[in-house]
Motif scaffolding. Structure first.
Motif, PDB file in Angstrom:
ATOM      1  N   GLY A  39       7.700  -1.248 -18.522  1.00  0.00           N
ATOM      2  CA  GLY A  39       8.828  -0.656 -17.803  1.00  0.00           C
ATOM      3  C   GLY A  39       8.993   0.828 -18.066  1.00  0.00           C
ATOM      4  O   GLY A  39       9.688   1.526 -17.322  1.00  0.00           O
ATOM      5  N   LYS A  40       8.362   1.316 -19.129  1.00  0.00           N
ATOM      6  CA  LYS A  40       8.425   2.742 -19.461  1.00  0.00           C
ATOM      7  C   LYS A  40       7.137   3.470 -19.101  1.00  0.00           C
ATOM      8  O   LYS A  40       6.911   4.587 -19.556  1.00  0.00           O
ATOM      9  CB  LYS A  40       8.740   2.908 -20.942  1.00  0.00           C
ATOM     10  N   GLY A  41       6.303   2.811 -18.290  1.00  0.00           N
ATOM     11  CA  GLY A  41       5.123   3.479 -17.773  1.00  0.00           C
ATOM     12  C   GLY A  41       3.820   3.152 -18.457  1.00  0.00           C
ATOM     13  O   GLY A  41       2.783   3.728 -18.118  1.00  0.00           O
ATOM     14  N   LEU A  42       3.818   2.212 -19.402  1.00  0.00           N
ATOM     15  CA  LEU A  42       2.564   1.855 -20.068  1.00  0.00           C
ATOM     16  C   LEU A  42       1.728   0.965 -19.163  1.00  0.00           C
ATOM     17  O   LEU A  42       2.232   0.032 -18.528  1.00  0.00           O
ATOM     18  CB  LEU A  42       2.844   1.125 -21.381  1.00  0.00           C
ATOM     19  N   ARG A  43       0.437   1.245 -19.101  1.00  0.00           N
ATOM     20  CA  ARG A  43      -0.507   0.440 -18.334  1.00  0.00           C
ATOM     21  C   ARG A  43      -1.718   0.124 -19.213  1.00  0.00           C
ATOM     22  O   ARG A  43      -2.033   0.865 -20.151  1.00  0.00           O
ATOM     23  CB  ARG A  43      -0.969   1.173 -17.069  1.00  0.00           C
ATOM     24  N   LEU A  44      -2.405  -0.969 -18.893  1.00  0.00           N
ATOM     25  CA  LEU A  44      -3.543  -1.421 -19.688  1.00  0.00           C
ATOM     26  C   LEU A  44      -4.791  -1.462 -18.807  1.00  0.00           C
ATOM     27  O   LEU A  44      -4.738  -1.966 -17.678  1.00  0.00           O
ATOM     28  CB  LEU A  44      -3.257  -2.819 -20.253  1.00  0.00           C
TER      29      LEU A  44
ATOM     30  N   ALA B 109       0.230  -1.980 -10.039  1.00  0.00           N
ATOM     31  CA  ALA B 109      -0.149  -3.018 -11.011  1.00  0.00           C
ATOM     32  C   ALA B 109       0.125  -2.543 -12.430  1.00  0.00           C
ATOM     33  O   ALA B 109       0.156  -1.348 -12.723  1.00  0.00           O
ATOM     34  CB  ALA B 109      -1.618  -3.369 -10.839  1.00  0.00           C
ATOM     35  N   LEU B 110       0.310  -3.529 -13.325  1.00  0.00           N
ATOM     36  CA  LEU B 110       0.551  -3.221 -14.739  1.00  0.00           C
ATOM     37  C   LEU B 110      -0.753  -3.155 -15.536  1.00  0.00           C
ATOM     38  O   LEU B 110      -0.814  -2.480 -16.564  1.00  0.00           O
ATOM     39  CB  LEU B 110       1.464  -4.281 -15.372  1.00  0.00           C
ATOM     40  N   ALA B 111      -1.767  -3.869 -15.073  1.00  0.00           N
ATOM     41  CA  ALA B 111      -3.026  -3.945 -15.822  1.00  0.00           C
ATOM     42  C   ALA B 111      -4.196  -3.865 -14.857  1.00  0.00           C
ATOM     43  O   ALA B 111      -4.099  -4.251 -13.684  1.00  0.00           O
ATOM     44  CB  ALA B 111      -3.087  -5.238 -16.627  1.00  0.00           C
TER      45      ALA B 111
ATOM     46  N   TYR C 122     -14.994   1.014 -10.449  1.00  0.00           N
ATOM     47  CA  TYR C 122     -13.649   1.152  -9.878  1.00  0.00           C
ATOM     48  C   TYR C 122     -12.656   0.356 -10.708  1.00  0.00           C
ATOM     49  O   TYR C 122     -13.020  -0.535 -11.477  1.00  0.00           O
ATOM     50  CB  TYR C 122     -13.621   0.688  -8.417  1.00  0.00           C
ATOM     51  N   LEU C 123     -11.387   0.675 -10.553  1.00  0.00           N
ATOM     52  CA  LEU C 123     -10.305  -0.020 -11.241  1.00  0.00           C
ATOM     53  C   LEU C 123      -9.809  -1.165 -10.370  1.00  0.00           C
ATOM     54  O   LEU C 123      -9.334  -0.948  -9.260  1.00  0.00           O
ATOM     55  CB  LEU C 123      -9.157   0.940 -11.544  1.00  0.00           C
ATOM     56  N   GLN C 124      -9.939  -2.377 -10.894  1.00  0.00           N
ATOM     57  CA  GLN C 124      -9.471  -3.570 -10.183  1.00  0.00           C
ATOM     58  C   GLN C 124      -8.140  -4.000 -10.784  1.00  0.00           C
ATOM     59  O   GLN C 124      -8.034  -4.240 -11.994  1.00  0.00           O
ATOM     60  CB  GLN C 124     -10.493  -4.690 -10.323  1.00  0.00           C
ATOM     61  N   SER C 125      -7.121  -4.086  -9.972  1.00  0.00           N
ATOM     62  CA  SER C 125      -5.808  -4.481 -10.484  1.00  0.00           C
ATOM     63  C   SER C 125      -5.808  -5.952 -10.866  1.00  0.00           C
ATOM     64  O   SER C 125      -6.477  -6.782 -10.241  1.00  0.00           O
ATOM     65  CB  SER C 125      -4.719  -4.205  -9.440  1.00  0.00           C
ATOM     66  N   VAL C 126      -5.062  -6.284 -11.892  1.00  0.00           N
ATOM     67  CA  VAL C 126      -4.911  -7.663 -12.352  1.00  0.00           C
ATOM     68  C   VAL C 126      -3.587  -8.187 -11.806  1.00  0.00           C
ATOM     69  O   VAL C 126      -2.519  -7.688 -12.163  1.00  0.00           O
ATOM     70  CB  VAL C 126      -4.927  -7.739 -13.895  1.00  0.00           C
TER      71      VAL C 126
END
Length: 299
Positions: free
Chosen positions: A112-117, A35-37, A48-52
């Protein structure tokens, strides 16, 4: 103990364990690292981390009248993605001027360069150490996004954020930054009575302890990016950008630009605000109305 008694005891123990397990909360799911966010969520006392699944992404080109703000945060984010030193960022100022949209635009540009939120609610800021621990060994670069922050005195989240931004005994994780937005520059309410604590030493002005404490969190952010109310020209430029985004211009040759601007200004007057958000809302309203008319003509 006879064998039959032992079997009955084991059976009763298994049934008791089954009842206890049914009362316990289910273990939190593992993060979907594709996931991206993400959002930080709680299940009982465990986070926990919930994917968007469908993050709201904004293009930088769709944000108008904030060119300098875009340049500053883009430079900082590029440094972060490249593994170079970068700063935590506090975006403050007028509502609806693009603070949170600018953070989302960074994700759109650099995912695309690995940034996540990772979006964290104010009430969950006390879990910041746990969040950082979850992602410390990941190869991605994470921006922890705290949107629309404001605190009251003695809130635990205030102290947790203050310590995390600058002040823990552990070194800061190299793959984490904090981007926070607020309508308040110092994140806390300020009162006129606090000015009475100000002292004059010669020609110098020394703020009182209350003011110093309120400044202490915001000054820990390496970058302050300020946003200002839109002028009418800025607002109309935003209206034009969002109308083009929704394709209204291409389908609305009969309506003059002057009429569109007059309607946009009237829409802003009804809302009591001129901002990029209001411009986006006007464009959505107009695009929706045009879509319904087009469907009606086809019937």
């Amino acid at each position: 103990m006879k064998e039959s008694q032992l079997l009955r005891f084991i059976d009763r123990a298994e049934k008791l364990l089954a009842r206890v397990e049914a009362l316990l909360p289910a273990p939190p799911p593992s993060p979907d690292w594709k996931a991206l966010a993400f959002r930080w969520r709680k299940r009982g006392s465990r986070g926990y981390l919930q994917s968007v699944a469908h993050p709201h992404l904004t293009r930088l080109d769709d944000l108008v009248a904030i060119d300098e703000q875009k340049r500053v945060i883009d430079d900082n984010t590029r440094q972060f993605i490249a593994g170079a030193p970068a700063n935590n960022v506090l975006l403050t100022g007028s509502r609806g001027t693009g603070k949170s949209s600018l953070v989302k635009a960074m994700l759109a540009k650099y995912s695309g360069k690995g940034l996540r939120l990772i979006e964290v609610d104010k009430g969950d800021l006390v879990d910041l150490p746990d969040i950082v621990e979850h992602i410390a060994d990941r190869p991605e670069r994470f921006v922890i996004f705290c949107n629309d922050l404001s605190f009251d005195a003695n809130e635990p989240g205030y102290k947790a954020l203050k310590v995390m931004v600058d002040g823990t005994i552990a070194g800061a994780s190299s793959n984490v930054l904090i981007y926070a937005t607020s309508n308040r520059r110092h994140l806390l309410p300020e009162y006129f009575s606090e000015n009475l604590e100000t002292r004059h030493v010669g020609e110098e002005v020394h703020p009182g302890e209350s003011i110093e404490e309120k400044i202490s969190l915001s000054e820990r952010f390496g970058l302050w990016i300020s946003f200002y109310p839109f002028s009418q020209d800025d607002y109309l430029a935003a209206v034009d950008r969002w109308l083009r985004f929704y394709g209204v211009r291409e389908n609305d040759g009969a309506a003059s630009n002057e009429t569109t601007q007059r309607e946009a200004i009237q829409f802003a007057l009804q809302r009591g605000s001129r901002s990029g958000r209001v411009a986006w809302q006007f464009a959505r309203s107009r695009a929706g109305a045009r879509a319904l008319k087009a469907r009606a003509r086809k019937k």
